[in-house]
Scaffold this active site. Structure first.
Site, short mmCIF file in Angstrom:
data_model
loop_
_atom_site.label_atom_id
_atom_site.label_comp_id
_atom_site.label_asym_id
_atom_site.label_seq_id
_atom_site.Cartn_x
_atom_site.Cartn_y
_atom_site.Cartn_z
N ARG A 48 -51.05 -10.79 28.50
CA ARG A 48 -49.87 -11.49 28.00
C ARG A 48 -49.70 -12.77 28.81
O ARG A 48 -50.41 -12.98 29.78
CB ARG A 48 -48.62 -10.60 27.99
CG ARG A 48 -48.43 -9.58 29.06
CD ARG A 48 -48.31 -10.12 30.45
NE ARG A 48 -47.26 -11.10 30.58
CZ ARG A 48 -47.18 -11.99 31.54
NH1 ARG A 48 -48.11 -12.05 32.50
NH2 ARG A 48 -46.19 -12.86 31.61
N ALA A 50 -48.64 -17.04 27.86
CA ALA A 50 -49.14 -17.96 26.84
C ALA A 50 -50.58 -18.44 27.06
O ALA A 50 -51.43 -18.26 26.18
CB ALA A 50 -48.17 -19.13 26.72
N ARG A 91 -49.57 -12.36 18.02
CA ARG A 91 -48.24 -12.72 18.54
C ARG A 91 -47.90 -14.13 18.01
O ARG A 91 -48.74 -15.01 18.06
CB ARG A 91 -48.23 -12.69 20.08
CG ARG A 91 -48.52 -11.28 20.63
CD ARG A 91 -48.21 -11.17 22.12
NE ARG A 91 -46.79 -11.24 22.37
CZ ARG A 91 -46.27 -11.42 23.58
NH1 ARG A 91 -47.07 -11.56 24.64
NH2 ARG A 91 -44.96 -11.46 23.75
N GLN A 198 -41.73 -7.90 33.40
CA GLN A 198 -42.86 -8.68 33.93
C GLN A 198 -42.57 -9.22 35.33
O GLN A 198 -43.48 -9.39 36.13
CB GLN A 198 -43.18 -9.86 33.00
CG GLN A 198 -43.78 -9.47 31.66
CD GLN A 198 -42.71 -9.35 30.58
OE1 GLN A 198 -41.58 -8.97 30.86
NE2 GLN A 198 -43.06 -9.66 29.36
N ASP A 239 -43.77 -20.81 26.70
CA ASP A 239 -44.69 -20.33 25.65
C ASP A 239 -44.95 -21.41 24.63
O ASP A 239 -45.96 -21.39 23.92
CB ASP A 239 -44.10 -19.09 24.98
CG ASP A 239 -44.18 -17.92 25.94
OD1 ASP A 239 -43.29 -17.80 26.79
OD2 ASP A 239 -45.18 -17.19 25.87
O1 MRU Z 1 -44.14 -11.72 26.48
P1 MRU Z 1 -44.98 -12.37 27.55
O2 MRU Z 1 -45.11 -11.57 28.80
O3 MRU Z 1 -46.32 -12.82 26.99
O4 MRU Z 1 -44.15 -13.68 27.88
C1 MRU Z 1 -44.64 -14.53 28.89
C2 MRU Z 1 -43.74 -15.64 29.21
O5 MRU Z 1 -42.69 -15.81 28.61
C3 MRU Z 1 -44.20 -16.63 30.25
O6 MRU Z 1 -43.11 -17.16 30.95
C4 MRU Z 1 -44.94 -17.77 29.55
O7 MRU Z 1 -45.93 -17.27 28.72
C5 MRU Z 1 -45.52 -18.74 30.50
S1 MRU Z 1 -46.91 -18.10 31.31
C6 MRU Z 1 -47.71 -19.27 32.20
#
Ligand code: MRU
Length: 346
Positions: A48, A50, A91, A198, A239
């Site tokens: 997970r 971005a 996603r 996370q 993201d």
């Molecule tokens: O749902 P996730 O864990 O994929 O969401 C991740 C985030 O919101 C992060 O802050 C974002 O992807 C930036 S990662 C460098």
């Protein structure tokens, strides 16, 4: 400092993905050989963040190409197209996934006269390049962003925008890593980031591994900490950033931190590579992922809400540009409204 975290890598026709659902307690890699299994790993959040899902998408396509037994170009292209559709529909919010898939698929268009064998090689090279460039971009983001961090800063972060969320080094945590490596004494407050945690599971693990001082707080403590004068900066990843308007789409909860930061005059920084900037979409076109309500009703498999209770679970929120102080990229630091001027460079 410990060895660098590698959330995803390619070795001899296999994609290795560090299964983030098991962290911080178990360090186990999935060995994946098909685009379908990579798509599942993205959907189920084994990987997970971005930039990381962008790299996974690219490597998923590379797996299809690498293992293809197609004898005709038509057959080869239809296999790739099928994998592309599978990966694209995992996603909906992070733009890096679509950006990386398009980048790999464009190899086929650019090299219209290449043989199947040549295409296999070119597709793999492109996927590996996307991963390498991501780490380079993150190191540059770190270098650029560290200039905004002062010795002694107490920094609040949300979710995980670290090595685990990228091909390596991280964006928001990359800035913190860089500042720390320069000898700046920083303390990080990591918001736990309900519902999937996370922050608690990944960010705290990453920072502790590097010896960077970190304390875990629940999401609803952030504004109080700011009011008490305990936070000097907020730094998060993204993201998707809309170049047209400067809106920042990131993990649910980001918007609340931005409002609280503005109220307390605390700089709100967003660190992200150019692959996160969406130069095309308008706000209305962005899909905010709605995830399964069980992520809210349960914690680690244990039900916390009454039986038959219902829940909502939007995974991301949208922070308007007026709440964002700076966007830190590998190419420089910008005000959110300056991004639209960079469109022509793309
Ligand atoms: O749902 P996730 O864990 O994929 O969401 C991740 C985030 O919101 C992060 O802050 C974002 O992807 C930036 S990662 C460098």
């Amino acid at each position: 400092m410990r060895s660098e975290i590698r959330p995803i890598y390619w070795r001899r026709g296999v994609v290795y993905i560090l299964d983030q659902r098991l962290l911080p307690h178990k360090l186990r890699y999935l060995r994946l050989k098909t685009a379908r299994s990579v798509a599942k790993a993205i959907k189920d959040m084994a990987i997970r963040g971005a930039p990381a899902i962008g790299v996974a998408g690219a490597m998923g396509l590379a797996l299809t190409a690498y293992h293809s037994r197609a004898k005709t170009r038509e057959r080869f292209l239809s296999e790739l197209k099928r994998s592309y559709e599978l990966l694209k529909n995992t996603r909906p919010t992070a733009v890096n996934l679509f950006w990386a898939l398009e980048r790999v698929m464009s190899v086929i268009i650019i090299k219209s006269d290449a043989s199947i064998e040549e295409l296999k090689k070119l597709i793999l090279e492109e996927a590996l390049r996307i991963a390498e460039e991501d780490v380079e971009a993150n190191k540059k983001i770190g270098e650029n962003g560290a200039r905004l961090i002062n010795d002694g800063d107490r920094i609040l972060t949300h979710c995980n925008a670290g090595a685990l969320a990228t091909a390596g080094y991280g964006t928001a945590l990359g800035v913190i890593r860089s500042a720390f490596a320069q000898g700046k004494r920083v303390t990080v407050y990591a918001c736990e980031t309900r519902p999937r945690l996370q922050g608690a599971k990944l960010t705290v693990w990453e920072l502790m591994r590097d010896g960077i001082p970190v304390k875990l707080i629940t999401d609803n403590m952030a504004a109080f900490m700011m009011q008490r004068g305990l936070i000097d900066k907020v730094i998060v990843g993204a993201d998707r950033i809309l170049a047209k308007t400067g809106h920042v789409i990131n993990k649910i909860g980001t918007f609340s931190h931005a409002i609280a930061a503005k109220y307390h005059n605390i700089p709100f920084l967003v660190a992200a590579p150019f692959s996160t900037i969406d130069f095309k979409s308008t706000l209305e076109e962005v899909i905010i992922e709605e995830r399964d309500e069980r992520e809210v009703l349960y914690i680690d498999g244990k039900r916390i809400a009454p039986r038959r209770a219902k829940a909502l679970n939007p995974a991301f929120d949208i922070t308007p540009p007026e709440l964002v102080s700076y966007i830190i990229t590998e190419k420089g630091i910008y005000r959110p409204t300056e991004l639209k001027e960079l469109g022509s460079e793309q």
